[in-house]
Scaffold this motif. Sequence first.
Motif, PDB file in Angstrom:
ATOM      1  N   UNK A 236       4.589 -34.865  24.742  1.00  0.00           N
ATOM      2  CA  UNK A 236       4.188 -33.801  25.648  1.00  0.00           C
ATOM      3  C   UNK A 236       4.001 -32.517  24.851  1.00  0.00           C
ATOM      4  N   UNK A 237       3.389 -31.527  25.478  1.00  0.00           N
ATOM      5  CA  UNK A 237       3.185 -30.249  24.786  1.00  0.00           C
ATOM      6  C   UNK A 237       4.519 -29.606  24.418  1.00  0.00           C
ATOM      7  N   UNK A 238       5.494 -29.682  25.318  1.00  0.00           N
ATOM      8  CA  UNK A 238       6.801 -29.071  25.050  1.00  0.00           C
ATOM      9  C   UNK A 238       7.527 -29.788  23.914  1.00  0.00           C
ATOM     10  N   UNK A 239       7.477 -31.111  23.924  1.00  0.00           N
ATOM     11  CA  UNK A 239       8.140 -31.894  22.873  1.00  0.00           C
ATOM     12  C   UNK A 239       7.469 -31.624  21.527  1.00  0.00           C
ATOM     13  N   UNK A 240       6.122 -31.618  21.509  1.00  0.00           N
ATOM     14  CA  UNK A 240       5.389 -31.353  20.265  1.00  0.00           C
ATOM     15  C   UNK A 240       5.693 -29.955  19.742  1.00  0.00           C
ATOM     16  N   UNK A 241       5.838 -28.991  20.649  1.00  0.00           N
ATOM     17  CA  UNK A 241       6.175 -27.622  20.239  1.00  0.00           C
ATOM     18  C   UNK A 241       7.540 -27.586  19.567  1.00  0.00           C
ATOM     19  N   UNK A 242       8.501 -28.315  20.147  1.00  0.00           N
ATOM     20  CA  UNK A 242       9.843 -28.365  19.556  1.00  0.00           C
ATOM     21  C   UNK A 242       9.818 -29.053  18.192  1.00  0.00           C
ATOM     22  N   UNK A 243       9.065 -30.142  18.091  1.00  0.00           N
ATOM     23  CA  UNK A 243       8.966 -30.880  16.829  1.00  0.00           C
ATOM     24  C   UNK A 243       8.358 -30.006  15.736  1.00  0.00           C
ATOM     25  N   UNK A 244       7.232 -29.377  16.035  1.00  0.00           N
ATOM     26  CA  UNK A 244       6.521 -28.606  15.010  1.00  0.00           C
ATOM     27  C   UNK A 244       7.224 -27.290  14.688  1.00  0.00           C
ATOM     28  N   UNK A 245       7.942 -26.733  15.657  1.00  0.00           N
ATOM     29  CA  UNK A 245       8.760 -25.556  15.360  1.00  0.00           C
ATOM     30  C   UNK A 245       9.863 -25.916  14.372  1.00  0.00           C
ATOM     31  N   UNK A 246      10.468 -27.085  14.566  1.00  0.00           N
ATOM     32  CA  UNK A 246      11.505 -27.543  13.637  1.00  0.00           C
ATOM     33  C   UNK A 246      10.924 -27.775  12.245  1.00  0.00           C
ATOM     34  N   UNK A 247       9.709 -28.333  12.171  1.00  0.00           N
ATOM     35  CA  UNK A 247       9.044 -28.535  10.878  1.00  0.00           C
ATOM     36  C   UNK A 247       8.805 -27.191  10.197  1.00  0.00           C
ATOM     37  N   UNK A 248       8.316 -26.230  10.966  1.00  0.00           N
ATOM     38  CA  UNK A 248       8.052 -24.893  10.421  1.00  0.00           C
ATOM     39  C   UNK A 248       9.321 -24.286   9.822  1.00  0.00           C
ATOM     40  N   UNK A 249      10.430 -24.422  10.527  1.00  0.00           N
ATOM     41  CA  UNK A 249      11.688 -23.846  10.056  1.00  0.00           C
ATOM     42  C   UNK A 249      12.258 -24.626   8.878  1.00  0.00           C
ATOM     43  N   UNK A 250      12.181 -25.960   8.956  1.00  0.00           N
ATOM     44  CA  UNK A 250      12.772 -26.801   7.920  1.00  0.00           C
ATOM     45  C   UNK A 250      12.076 -26.626   6.579  1.00  0.00           C
ATOM     46  N   UNK A 251      10.743 -26.467   6.616  1.00  0.00           N
ATOM     47  CA  UNK A 251       9.984 -26.364   5.367  1.00  0.00           C
ATOM     48  C   UNK A 251       9.530 -24.942   5.068  1.00  0.00           C
ATOM     49  N   UNK A 252      10.065 -23.992   5.832  1.00  0.00           N
ATOM     50  CA  UNK A 252       9.788 -22.578   5.592  1.00  0.00           C
ATOM     51  C   UNK A 252       8.281 -22.302   5.518  1.00  0.00           C
ATOM     52  N   UNK A 253       7.550 -22.830   6.501  1.00  0.00           N
ATOM     53  CA  UNK A 253       6.104 -22.623   6.559  1.00  0.00           C
ATOM     54  C   UNK A 253       5.842 -21.174   6.968  1.00  0.00           C
ATOM     55  N   UNK A 254       5.057 -20.467   6.175  1.00  0.00           N
ATOM     56  CA  UNK A 254       4.845 -19.044   6.419  1.00  0.00           C
ATOM     57  C   UNK A 254       3.878 -18.777   7.561  1.00  0.00           C
ATOM     58  N   UNK A 255       2.888 -19.635   7.721  1.00  0.00           N
ATOM     59  CA  UNK A 255       1.900 -19.423   8.782  1.00  0.00           C
ATOM     60  C   UNK A 255       2.551 -19.551  10.158  1.00  0.00           C
ATOM     61  N   UNK A 256       2.259 -18.598  11.035  1.00  0.00           N
ATOM     62  CA  UNK A 256       2.801 -18.623  12.387  1.00  0.00           C
ATOM     63  C   UNK A 256       1.767 -19.262  13.311  1.00  0.00           C
ATOM     64  N   UNK A 257       1.630 -20.575  13.207  1.00  0.00           N
ATOM     65  CA  UNK A 257       0.542 -21.259  13.929  1.00  0.00           C
ATOM     66  C   UNK A 257       1.029 -22.488  14.692  1.00  0.00           C
ATOM     67  N   UNK A 258       2.259 -22.446  15.166  1.00  0.00           N
ATOM     68  CA  UNK A 258       2.802 -23.590  15.903  1.00  0.00           C
ATOM     69  C   UNK A 258       1.950 -23.888  17.134  1.00  0.00           C
ATOM     70  N   UNK A 259       1.589 -22.852  17.890  1.00  0.00           N
ATOM     71  CA  UNK A 259       0.838 -23.079  19.134  1.00  0.00           C
ATOM     72  C   UNK A 259      -0.521 -23.708  18.869  1.00  0.00           C
TER      73      UNK A 259
END
Length: 288
Positions: free
Chosen positions: A131-154
């Motif tokens: 779902x959109x909410x689940x994917x948002x949670x997954x990709x937000x965790x990826x962003x934080x875990x790998x210190x991705x600088x781009x703010x493009x989760x949405x």
Amino acid sequence: MPSSSSSSALAARQALAGQLREIREEAKLTGDELAKAAGWHGRSKVSKIESGARPISADDLIAWCRACGVPPERTNELLASRREAAGMWTDSRRINRAGLRAAQKDVRPIYDRSAATRTYQPRMIPGLLQTEAYATAVLTAVQQRHNVQADDVSSAVAERMARQAILRQPGRTFAFLIEEAALRYQLYDWEILESQLAHLDQITSLPSVSLGIIPLGVPRAHSPHAAPVEGFTMFDDELVSVELVSGHLKLTQKWEIALYAERFAALANIAVYGHSARRLIAAARAAR
């Protein structure tokens, strides 16, 4: 089955290194002589390449072959092997270097051209079913875990959601196997998981989708190929993408693809489908 980036990727590099060593020996050149002919300083570079400790560049491979008198046809074969070995492993930092949306777009072509997709997931819901909410949670965790600088989760989530349109395209089949534990891991807020499980229940009605759930208590003692492994996706019989903690492994050798096909078939054999699968989903929803 591969369990780290060093398994298949390193094996491919070492296989190429072995061929290069044989070529040098057949040309009756010492390491020093090859280094001199290739214009390198000392034999250290030759030793590192032959041991597999250092991947060889395309230019260095051409120089190696030229020094050893290798025919153009054979040189091209070795270059193809080098490209395959170099492309097998991509670490997470490189995958997400250009941002999460770019990483999502990069994988879309292989989904678009594959008629049959098979996915096994031991820990979470596969991307095509999120779902959109689940994917948002997954990709937000990826962003934080790998210190991705781009703010493009949405925008990355939007790309993942758009990809799901292929589930409704005619002429395609999608087989998903999920360990029951993945239905119960509360990696994110309960509301996110509960809505995701409700979506899973609905997705089973799509004619192109086969969803199998592997029960927690299913016996595996007499099914050695049905032990839980890392998550992977098979695209036709062309490519297997394996998800590891530190990156992705891409396998294209026929014998490796055959091993994963055997593993998927064994896991599918112990999964439950239809009403039985929906009952496990319902039990997970009621487990809070």
